[in-house]
Design a protein around this motif. Structure first.
Motif, short mmCIF file in Angstrom:
data_model
loop_
_atom_site.label_atom_id
_atom_site.label_comp_id
_atom_site.label_asym_id
_atom_site.label_seq_id
_atom_site.Cartn_x
_atom_site.Cartn_y
_atom_site.Cartn_z
N ALA A 126 66.46 -16.09 -19.22
CA ALA A 126 65.84 -17.28 -18.65
C ALA A 126 66.20 -17.37 -17.18
CB ALA A 126 66.28 -18.54 -19.40
N LEU A 127 65.48 -18.24 -16.47
CA LEU A 127 65.58 -18.32 -15.01
C LEU A 127 66.11 -19.69 -14.59
CD1 LEU A 127 62.06 -16.78 -14.55
CD2 LEU A 127 64.20 -15.61 -14.03
N LYS A 128 67.27 -19.68 -14.00
CA LYS A 128 67.91 -20.90 -13.51
C LYS A 128 67.39 -21.19 -12.10
CE LYS A 128 72.52 -22.17 -11.81
NZ LYS A 128 73.95 -21.78 -11.85
N VAL A 129 66.54 -22.18 -11.97
CA VAL A 129 66.00 -22.55 -10.66
C VAL A 129 67.03 -23.46 -9.98
CG1 VAL A 129 64.10 -23.59 -9.41
CG2 VAL A 129 63.67 -22.38 -11.56
N PHE A 130 67.67 -22.92 -8.95
CA PHE A 130 68.85 -23.59 -8.38
C PHE A 130 68.87 -23.42 -6.87
CE2 PHE A 130 73.21 -23.03 -6.85
CZ PHE A 130 73.76 -24.25 -7.19
N TYR A 140 58.44 -28.69 -7.09
CA TYR A 140 58.64 -27.27 -6.81
C TYR A 140 58.53 -26.45 -8.09
CZ TYR A 140 60.66 -22.94 -5.07
OH TYR A 140 60.86 -21.62 -4.73
N LEU A 141 59.11 -26.96 -9.17
CA LEU A 141 59.01 -26.27 -10.46
C LEU A 141 57.54 -26.13 -10.88
CD1 LEU A 141 60.38 -25.11 -13.01
CD2 LEU A 141 60.34 -27.44 -13.93
N LYS A 142 56.79 -27.20 -10.70
CA LYS A 142 55.36 -27.16 -11.06
C LYS A 142 54.63 -26.11 -10.22
CE LYS A 142 51.33 -30.16 -11.64
NZ LYS A 142 50.81 -31.53 -11.50
N ALA A 143 54.99 -26.00 -8.94
CA ALA A 143 54.37 -25.00 -8.08
C ALA A 143 54.70 -23.59 -8.54
CB ALA A 143 54.81 -25.21 -6.63
N LEU A 144 55.94 -23.36 -8.96
CA LEU A 144 56.34 -22.04 -9.45
C LEU A 144 55.60 -21.66 -10.72
CD1 LEU A 144 60.22 -22.03 -8.96
CD2 LEU A 144 58.53 -20.75 -7.63
N ARG A 145 55.28 -22.63 -11.53
CA ARG A 145 54.61 -22.34 -12.79
C ARG A 145 53.16 -21.90 -12.59
NH1 ARG A 145 55.98 -23.32 -17.65
NH2 ARG A 145 53.99 -24.28 -18.23
N PRO A 155 65.76 -25.70 -14.64
CA PRO A 155 66.17 -26.30 -13.38
C PRO A 155 67.63 -26.78 -13.45
CG PRO A 155 64.10 -27.24 -14.15
CD PRO A 155 64.69 -26.46 -15.28
N VAL A 156 68.36 -26.50 -12.37
CA VAL A 156 69.77 -26.87 -12.28
C VAL A 156 70.04 -27.32 -10.85
CG1 VAL A 156 72.16 -26.02 -12.46
CG2 VAL A 156 70.42 -25.16 -14.04
N GLY A 157 70.95 -28.27 -10.71
CA GLY A 157 71.37 -28.71 -9.39
C GLY A 157 70.84 -30.10 -9.07
N GLY A 171 57.22 -28.59 -17.47
CA GLY A 171 57.18 -27.32 -18.17
C GLY A 171 58.48 -26.54 -18.24
N ALA A 172 59.58 -27.14 -17.82
CA ALA A 172 60.87 -26.45 -17.94
C ALA A 172 61.20 -26.23 -19.41
CB ALA A 172 61.98 -27.27 -17.30
N ILE A 173 61.75 -25.06 -19.72
CA ILE A 173 62.15 -24.78 -21.10
C ILE A 173 63.39 -25.61 -21.47
CG2 ILE A 173 63.60 -22.80 -20.48
CD1 ILE A 173 62.71 -21.43 -23.02
N ALA A 174 64.22 -25.89 -20.45
CA ALA A 174 65.44 -26.68 -20.63
C ALA A 174 65.89 -27.12 -19.25
CB ALA A 174 66.53 -25.85 -21.31
#
Length: 210
Positions: A126-130, A140-145, A155-157, A171-174
């Motif tokens: 999995a990918l920790k967006v940090f 930003y997460l929505k843009a990456l998707r 997402p973390v931080g 849409g984050a998995i967690a």
């Protein structure tokens, strides 16, 4: 363990990092008692390996337990020896490959599309967006998707309850949550307050999963 599936099931990773190893252990155990199934202990904290060792003894062999801030191959080996069964990294350093060689799935830190492509080529779980809060949060997460619609983003931080809710909706998995959940508990602060925060975050996750 299948970290991707476990993240999708439980949707919350608690990040424990504190200056008092005994308090950090109490924090880990209290979070587990409150039903937080995925807990990572940051190796950046003093005595982190001993916290992982003692938590593993308390949990037994079957409960997931992660090591965070895995930077190097040596970090990965030490975490594995202490009883961690998954690794969390802030980036794509040597700790990623070393952890995978030891059979530890990796939640790898990324921020840019180039890093996401590189991490997926490495086969991370999995990918920790940090750090997501500083980078634009759920937007930003929505843009990456857009270019990565099926990527398992965590997402973390700076993830508080509101941002957790927004990221899960985007849409984050967690989500990975540190100080907004742990507070000062790992430094000797109130475990009662920690339990209350854990219940609040679990409610956010449960509502997002319905």
């Amino acid at each position: 363990m299948d970290l991707t599936a476990t993240l999708a099931t439980h949707r919350l990773v608690a990040i424990v990092r504190g200056g008092d190893p005994d308090a950090a252990l109490r924090t880990v155990l209290a979070l587990a008692e409150e039903g937080v199934e995925l807990i990572e202990v940051s190796l950046a904290a003093p005595g982190a390996l001993s916290v992982i060792e003692r938590a593993r003894t308390a949990f037994g062999p079957d409960r997931p337990l992660g090591a965070g801030t895995v930077l190097t191959a040596e970090d990965a080996r030490a975490a594995h020896s202490a009883g961690a069964d998954f690794a969390v990294t802030p980036g794509l350093g040597d700790g990623v490959g070393a952890a995978q060689e030891l059979g530890m799935p990796v939640l790898a830190g990324v921020m840019t599309p180039t890093e996401i492509i590189a991490a997926r080529a490495l086969g991370v779980a999995a990918l920790k967006v940090f750090p997501v809060a500083e980078a634009g949060g759920a937007a930003y997460l929505k843009a990456l998707r857009g270019p990565f619609p099926d990527a398992p983003f965590v997402p973390v931080g700076g993830v508080d309850e509101d941002l957790a809710r927004a990221c899960l909706a985007a849409g984050a998995i967690a989500v990975g949550v540190g100080s907004p959940l742990v507070g000062d508990a790992a430094d000797g602060g109130s475990i009662t307050a920690l339990r209350e925060r854990a219940r609040a975050f679990r409610k956010v996750v449960e509502e997002a999963t319905r």
